[in-house]
Design an enzyme around this catalytic site. Structure first.
Site, PDB file in Angstrom:
ATOM      1  N   ASP A  30       0.914  -1.169  -0.091  1.00 17.27           N
ATOM      2  CA  ASP A  30       0.061   0.165   0.041  1.00 17.27           C
ATOM      3  C   ASP A  30       0.838   1.301   0.184  1.00 17.27           C
ATOM      4  O   ASP A  30       2.019   1.221   0.857  1.00 17.27           O
ATOM      5  CB  ASP A  30      -0.994   0.049   1.264  1.00 17.27           C
ATOM      6  CG  ASP A  30      -2.055   1.045   0.949  1.00 17.27           C
ATOM      7  OD1 ASP A  30      -3.090   0.605   0.999  1.00 17.27           O
ATOM      8  OD2 ASP A  30      -1.797   2.233   1.117  1.00 17.27           O
ATOM      9  N   ILE A  31       0.498   2.223  -0.862  1.00 16.82           N
ATOM     10  CA  ILE A  31       1.280   3.534  -1.002  1.00 16.82           C
ATOM     11  C   ILE A  31       1.203   4.425   0.266  1.00 16.82           C
ATOM     12  O   ILE A  31       2.246   5.059   0.660  1.00 16.82           O
ATOM     13  CB  ILE A  31       1.041   4.334  -2.029  1.00 16.82           C
ATOM     14  CG1 ILE A  31       2.032   5.126  -2.558  1.00 16.82           C
ATOM     15  CG2 ILE A  31      -0.398   5.013  -2.059  1.00 16.82           C
ATOM     16  CD1 ILE A  31       1.681   5.768  -3.978  1.00 16.82           C
ATOM     17  N   ASN A  87     -12.821  -3.356   2.514  1.00 22.48           N
ATOM     18  CA  ASN A  87     -13.805  -2.147   2.532  1.00 22.48           C
ATOM     19  C   ASN A  87     -14.586  -2.279   1.228  1.00 22.48           C
ATOM     20  O   ASN A  87     -14.318  -2.342   0.255  1.00 22.48           O
ATOM     21  CB  ASN A  87     -12.875  -0.676   2.594  1.00 22.48           C
ATOM     22  CG  ASN A  87     -12.285  -0.433   3.927  1.00 22.48           C
ATOM     23  OD1 ASN A  87     -12.707  -0.611   4.772  1.00 22.48           O
ATOM     24  ND2 ASN A  87     -11.081  -0.010   3.435  1.00 22.48           N
ATOM     25  N   GLY A  93     -15.813   3.361   3.468  1.00 22.60           N
ATOM     26  CA  GLY A  93     -14.587   4.383   3.255  1.00 22.60           C
ATOM     27  C   GLY A  93     -13.613   3.860   1.961  1.00 22.60           C
ATOM     28  O   GLY A  93     -12.489   4.117   1.934  1.00 22.60           O
ATOM     29  N   GLN A  94     -14.433   2.962   1.104  1.00 25.33           N
ATOM     30  CA  GLN A  94     -13.759   2.481  -0.057  1.00 25.33           C
ATOM     31  C   GLN A  94     -13.228   3.579  -0.877  1.00 25.33           C
ATOM     32  O   GLN A  94     -14.092   4.397  -1.352  1.00 25.33           O
ATOM     33  CB  GLN A  94     -14.807   1.335  -0.647  1.00 25.33           C
ATOM     34  CG  GLN A  94     -13.818   0.722  -1.966  1.00 25.33           C
ATOM     35  CD  GLN A  94     -14.684  -0.384  -2.794  1.00 25.33           C
ATOM     36  OE1 GLN A  94     -15.873  -0.449  -2.150  1.00 25.33           O
ATOM     37  NE2 GLN A  94     -14.277  -0.776  -3.797  1.00 25.33           N
ATOM     38  N   HIS A 100      -9.937  -5.139  -3.354  1.00 22.84           N
ATOM     39  CA  HIS A 100      -8.687  -5.514  -2.976  1.00 22.84           C
ATOM     40  C   HIS A 100      -9.045  -5.887  -1.509  1.00 22.84           C
ATOM     41  O   HIS A 100      -9.928  -5.365  -0.807  1.00 22.84           O
ATOM     42  CB  HIS A 100      -7.955  -4.254  -3.041  1.00 22.84           C
ATOM     43  CG  HIS A 100      -8.515  -3.011  -2.774  1.00 22.84           C
ATOM     44  ND1 HIS A 100      -9.514  -2.297  -3.312  1.00 22.84           N
ATOM     45  CD2 HIS A 100      -8.413  -2.390  -1.402  1.00 22.84           C
ATOM     46  CE1 HIS A 100      -9.877  -1.286  -2.473  1.00 22.84           C
ATOM     47  NE2 HIS A 100      -9.085  -1.276  -1.482  1.00 22.84           N
ATOM     48  N   LEU A 101      -8.323  -6.642  -1.041  1.00 25.54           N
ATOM     49  CA  LEU A 101      -8.074  -7.095   0.266  1.00 25.54           C
ATOM     50  C   LEU A 101      -6.747  -6.243   0.955  1.00 25.54           C
ATOM     51  O   LEU A 101      -5.653  -6.422   0.367  1.00 25.54           O
ATOM     52  CB  LEU A 101      -7.894  -8.613   0.444  1.00 25.54           C
ATOM     53  CG  LEU A 101      -8.180  -9.532   1.495  1.00 25.54           C
ATOM     54  CD1 LEU A 101      -9.778  -9.221   1.962  1.00 25.54           C
ATOM     55  CD2 LEU A 101      -8.136 -10.941   1.095  1.00 25.54           C
ATOM     56  N   HIS A 102      -6.941  -5.696   2.079  1.00 29.51           N
ATOM     57  CA  HIS A 102      -5.758  -4.957   2.927  1.00 29.51           C
ATOM     58  C   HIS A 102      -5.387  -6.252   3.861  1.00 29.51           C
ATOM     59  O   HIS A 102      -6.061  -6.810   4.371  1.00 29.51           O
ATOM     60  CB  HIS A 102      -6.336  -3.807   3.545  1.00 29.51           C
ATOM     61  CG  HIS A 102      -6.719  -2.739   2.778  1.00 29.51           C
ATOM     62  ND1 HIS A 102      -6.139  -1.640   2.959  1.00 29.51           N
ATOM     63  CD2 HIS A 102      -7.900  -2.583   2.335  1.00 29.51           C
ATOM     64  CE1 HIS A 102      -6.814  -0.918   2.163  1.00 29.51           C
ATOM     65  NE2 HIS A 102      -7.928  -1.386   1.678  1.00 29.51           N
TER      66      HIS A 102
HETATM   67  P1  AMP Z   1      -9.909   1.517   0.215  1.00 27.93           P
HETATM   68  O1  AMP Z   1     -10.040   2.459   1.178  1.00 27.93           O
HETATM   69  O2  AMP Z   1     -10.159   0.111   1.008  1.00 27.93           O
HETATM   70  O3  AMP Z   1     -10.302   1.718  -1.064  1.00 27.93           O
HETATM   71  O4  AMP Z   1      -8.337   1.493   0.041  1.00 27.93           O
HETATM   72  C1  AMP Z   1      -7.581   2.001  -0.978  1.00 27.93           C
HETATM   73  C2  AMP Z   1      -6.090   1.792  -0.783  1.00 27.93           C
HETATM   74  O5  AMP Z   1      -5.457   1.966  -1.989  1.00 27.93           O
HETATM   75  C3  AMP Z   1      -5.619   2.860   0.251  1.00 27.93           C
HETATM   76  O6  AMP Z   1      -5.088   2.197   1.360  1.00 27.93           O
HETATM   77  C4  AMP Z   1      -4.468   3.510  -0.656  1.00 27.93           C
HETATM   78  O7  AMP Z   1      -3.286   3.766   0.239  1.00 27.93           O
HETATM   79  C5  AMP Z   1      -4.201   2.481  -1.590  1.00 27.93           C
HETATM   80  N1  AMP Z   1      -3.638   3.025  -2.906  1.00 27.93           N
HETATM   81  C6  AMP Z   1      -4.162   3.903  -3.559  1.00 27.93           C
HETATM   82  N2  AMP Z   1      -3.577   4.129  -4.704  1.00 27.93           N
HETATM   83  C7  AMP Z   1      -2.323   3.390  -4.548  1.00 27.93           C
HETATM   84  C8  AMP Z   1      -1.255   3.181  -5.255  1.00 27.93           C
HETATM   85  N3  AMP Z   1      -0.912   3.817  -6.523  1.00 27.93           N
HETATM   86  N4  AMP Z   1      -0.318   1.993  -4.911  1.00 27.93           N
HETATM   87  C9  AMP Z   1      -0.615   1.494  -3.815  1.00 27.93           C
HETATM   88  N5  AMP Z   1      -1.604   1.872  -3.104  1.00 27.93           N
HETATM   89  C10 AMP Z   1      -2.484   2.629  -3.445  1.00 27.93           C
END
Ligand code: AMP
Ligand code: ZN
Length: 114
Positions: A30-31, A87, A93-94, A100-102
């Site tokens: 995650d960035i 999410n 908060g998506q 995607h799975l965190h």
């Molecule tokens: P969500 O809130 O579950 O949709 O999470 C989206 C996640 O994607 C967040 O934790 C962001 O930090 C992550 N994210 C967004 N853009 C990038 C990217 N280019 N590379 C890696 N992670 C990202």
């Protein structure tokens, strides 16, 4: 149609720190990490969220979970534990609408989540 940001990562159009890749999924850091380990596991097929993934894809969802478990083990999180987050939609908060799975770990986490 404009590709979503995770589809761009899949196509290597934008960079990411790749952790693992197989025929069905990609995992990358995650960035904006919220824990010492914060990895996203995504399917290569684009689905916006859990809401629109068809029931026939239940094995794909299982695949993402097993992948997360594998990575957690590789990262040494088995003893201390970890959290998987999916999410879904506005109230959760998506922010990125490619399912995607965190995988979060490496610190103690509170409950309930914010
Ligand atoms: P969500 O809130 O579950 O949709 O999470 C989206 C996640 O994607 C967040 O934790 C962001 O930090 C992550 N994210 C967004 N853009 C990038 C990217 N280019 N590379 C890696 N992670 C990202
Ligand atoms: Zn996508």
């Amino acid at each position: 149609m404009e590709l979503c940001i995770f589809c761009k990562i899949l196509k290597k159009e934008i960079p990411a720190k790749i952790i693992s890749e197989d025929e069905l999924s990609l995992s990358f850091e995650d960035i904006n990490p919220q824990a010492p380990v914060h990895i996203l596991i995504i399917p290569k097929k684009h689905y916006s969220s859990l809401i629109d993934i068809p029931e026939e894809e239940k094995s794909l969802l299982g695949h993402l979970m097993i992948k997360a478990r594998e990575i957690a083990k590789e990262k040494g999180l088995e003893k201390t534990g970890y959290r998987l987050v999916l999410n879904t939609g506005k109230d959760a908060g998506q922010a990125v609408f490619h399912i995607h799975l965190h995988l979060l770990g490496g610190r103690e986490m509170s409950w309930p989540p914010g």
